[in-house]
Design a protein around this motif. Structure first.
Motif, mmCIF file in Angstrom:
data_model
loop_
_atom_site.group_PDB
_atom_site.id
_atom_site.type_symbol
_atom_site.label_atom_id
_atom_site.label_comp_id
_atom_site.label_asym_id
_atom_site.label_seq_id
_atom_site.Cartn_x
_atom_site.Cartn_y
_atom_site.Cartn_z
ATOM 1 N N ILE A 24 0.840 -1.203 0.000
ATOM 2 C CA ILE A 24 0.000 0.000 0.000
ATOM 3 C C ILE A 24 0.871 1.248 0.000
ATOM 4 N N TYR A 25 1.914 1.234 0.811
ATOM 5 C CA TYR A 25 2.795 2.412 0.875
ATOM 6 C C TYR A 25 3.481 2.651 -0.469
ATOM 7 N N SER A 26 3.802 1.560 -1.184
ATOM 8 C CA SER A 26 4.455 1.719 -2.489
ATOM 9 C C SER A 26 3.551 2.452 -3.470
ATOM 10 N N PHE A 27 2.223 2.359 -3.279
ATOM 11 C CA PHE A 27 1.291 3.070 -4.146
ATOM 12 C C PHE A 27 1.475 4.584 -4.039
ATOM 13 N N MET A 98 3.825 5.879 7.073
ATOM 14 C CA MET A 98 3.444 7.233 6.683
ATOM 15 C C MET A 98 4.107 8.273 7.588
ATOM 16 N N ASN A 99 4.257 7.934 8.846
ATOM 17 C CA ASN A 99 4.928 8.843 9.774
ATOM 18 C C ASN A 99 6.386 9.031 9.370
ATOM 19 N N ASP A 100 7.047 7.935 9.034
ATOM 20 C CA ASP A 100 8.447 8.020 8.606
ATOM 21 C C ASP A 100 8.590 8.842 7.332
ATOM 22 N N GLY A 101 7.581 8.724 6.445
ATOM 23 C CA GLY A 101 7.648 9.448 5.176
ATOM 24 C C GLY A 101 6.966 10.796 5.194
ATOM 25 N N LYS A 102 6.429 11.186 6.365
ATOM 26 C CA LYS A 102 5.745 12.473 6.529
ATOM 27 C C LYS A 102 4.618 12.645 5.508
ATOM 28 N N LYS A 103 3.788 11.605 5.385
ATOM 29 C CA LYS A 103 2.680 11.612 4.441
ATOM 30 C C LYS A 103 1.429 12.215 5.075
ATOM 31 N N SER A 104 0.429 12.476 4.234
ATOM 32 C CA SER A 104 -0.801 13.124 4.705
ATOM 33 C C SER A 104 -1.975 12.153 4.689
ATOM 34 N N HIS A 126 1.848 9.423 15.933
ATOM 35 C CA HIS A 126 2.669 9.634 14.744
ATOM 36 C C HIS A 126 2.694 11.127 14.396
ATOM 37 N N PRO A 127 3.494 11.887 15.098
ATOM 38 C CA PRO A 127 3.475 13.354 14.942
ATOM 39 C C PRO A 127 3.883 13.876 13.574
ATOM 40 N N ASN A 128 4.547 13.037 12.761
ATOM 41 C CA ASN A 128 4.985 13.517 11.446
ATOM 42 C C ASN A 128 3.908 13.381 10.371
ATOM 43 N N ILE A 129 2.827 12.665 10.701
ATOM 44 C CA ILE A 129 1.734 12.555 9.731
ATOM 45 C C ILE A 129 0.961 13.867 9.690
ATOM 46 N N VAL A 130 0.651 14.306 8.496
ATOM 47 C CA VAL A 130 -0.158 15.512 8.315
ATOM 48 C C VAL A 130 -1.620 15.098 8.199
ATOM 49 N N ASP A 157 -2.504 12.050 0.784
ATOM 50 C CA ASP A 157 -1.904 10.836 0.231
ATOM 51 C C ASP A 157 -2.846 9.652 0.428
ATOM 52 N N VAL A 158 -3.444 9.563 1.627
ATOM 53 C CA VAL A 158 -4.288 8.422 1.976
ATOM 54 C C VAL A 158 -5.618 8.915 2.538
#
Length: 244
Positions: A24-27, A98-104, A126-130, A157-158
């Motif tokens: 899913i993350y690869s998407f 998503m947190n590691d990649g700072k995704k939304s 996961h504080p880095n998630i937007v 993103d998701v």
């Protein structure tokens, strides 16, 4: 089809929690619009009775085995899935990535206020998630348009869609490709669990694959729906087709 198993015409991916979350993350990196559904025995039985709903399920980019009954069915069909990949567990693993990649992320569904409380919990974990936005699952045509416009404006993103089956799967199918979202996931009551509105079964029930029994004890009104479980097993034995 070696990586899938045909269970009453629904093509379930043979992915565990980690592998499903990684795919899913690869998407998020390859562009396009993707959808993920997490069918359990009850959902597969609904698809067995309704060809259109079966088509909707099979349109997904990933179908994970949400219930232990689905795993057992794959073994009956001699094309075993090694691990149950419940929607909630897969989503939790995805959130770490998503947190590691700072995704939304956009949260859509459940009762008013639940998505907002779930967002607060996710931000703590996961504080880095937007958190791009939140919307509850109670809407008319006018409010739905505003929700769609808001999602498209925020372009997350998701998108977690938690409207319960089959409403969430049908909603995602209808809007896939029309929303500025890379991944849409149908996740049932996951927002309620994240927000603390509902509790999952204790770990011992999860390890014994008896979450269904715990849920039935807590919510006895589900007995009618639970009757689909033995029907599912019998139907798989009598009508199941081995994946080719």
């Amino acid at each position: 089809m070696d990586n899938k198993v045909d269970i009453l015409g629904v093509n379930i991916d043979k992915l565990g929690i980690k592998d499903a979350s990684e795919k899913i993350y690869s998407f998020l990196e390859d562009g396009g619009h993707h959808c993920v559904f997490t069918p359990n025995s009850e959902i597969i039985m609904a698809a067995h009775r309704d060809e259109n709903f079966k088509k909707i399920l099979n349109s997904a980019d990933i179908l994970t085995a949400d219930g232990i009954g689905v795993v057992y069915a794959s073994k009956i069909l001699k094309n075993p899935i090694t691990e149950r990949a419940a929607g909630f567990d897969t989503a939790m693993e995805l959130l770490k990535k998503m947190n590691d990649g700072k995704k939304s992320l956009y949260l859509f569904g459940s009762k008013p206020g639940v998505a907002d409380r779930a967002a607060e919990k996710i931000k703590k974990m996961h504080p880095n998630i937007v958190i791009s936005g939140c919307a509850d699952g109670y809407f008319n045509a006018e409010k739905e348009k505003k929700i769609i416009d808001d999602i498209n404006e925020k372009s997350p993103d998701v998108l977690f869609v938690c409207l319960g089956f089959p409403k969430q799967e049908k909603w995602i199918y209808e809007h896939k490709g029309k929303l500025n979202v890379k991944v849409m996931m149908g996740l049932g009551g996951s927002l309620d669990v994240i927000a603390g509105e509902a509790k999952r079964a204790p770990e011992i029930f999860q390890k014994l694959n008896m979450e269904w029994f715990y849920r039935l004890c807590k919510e006895p009104w589900r007995i009618g729906r639970m009757m689909d479980l033995p029907k599912f097993a019998v139907t798989v034995i009598l009508k199941g087709k081995r994946a080719k």
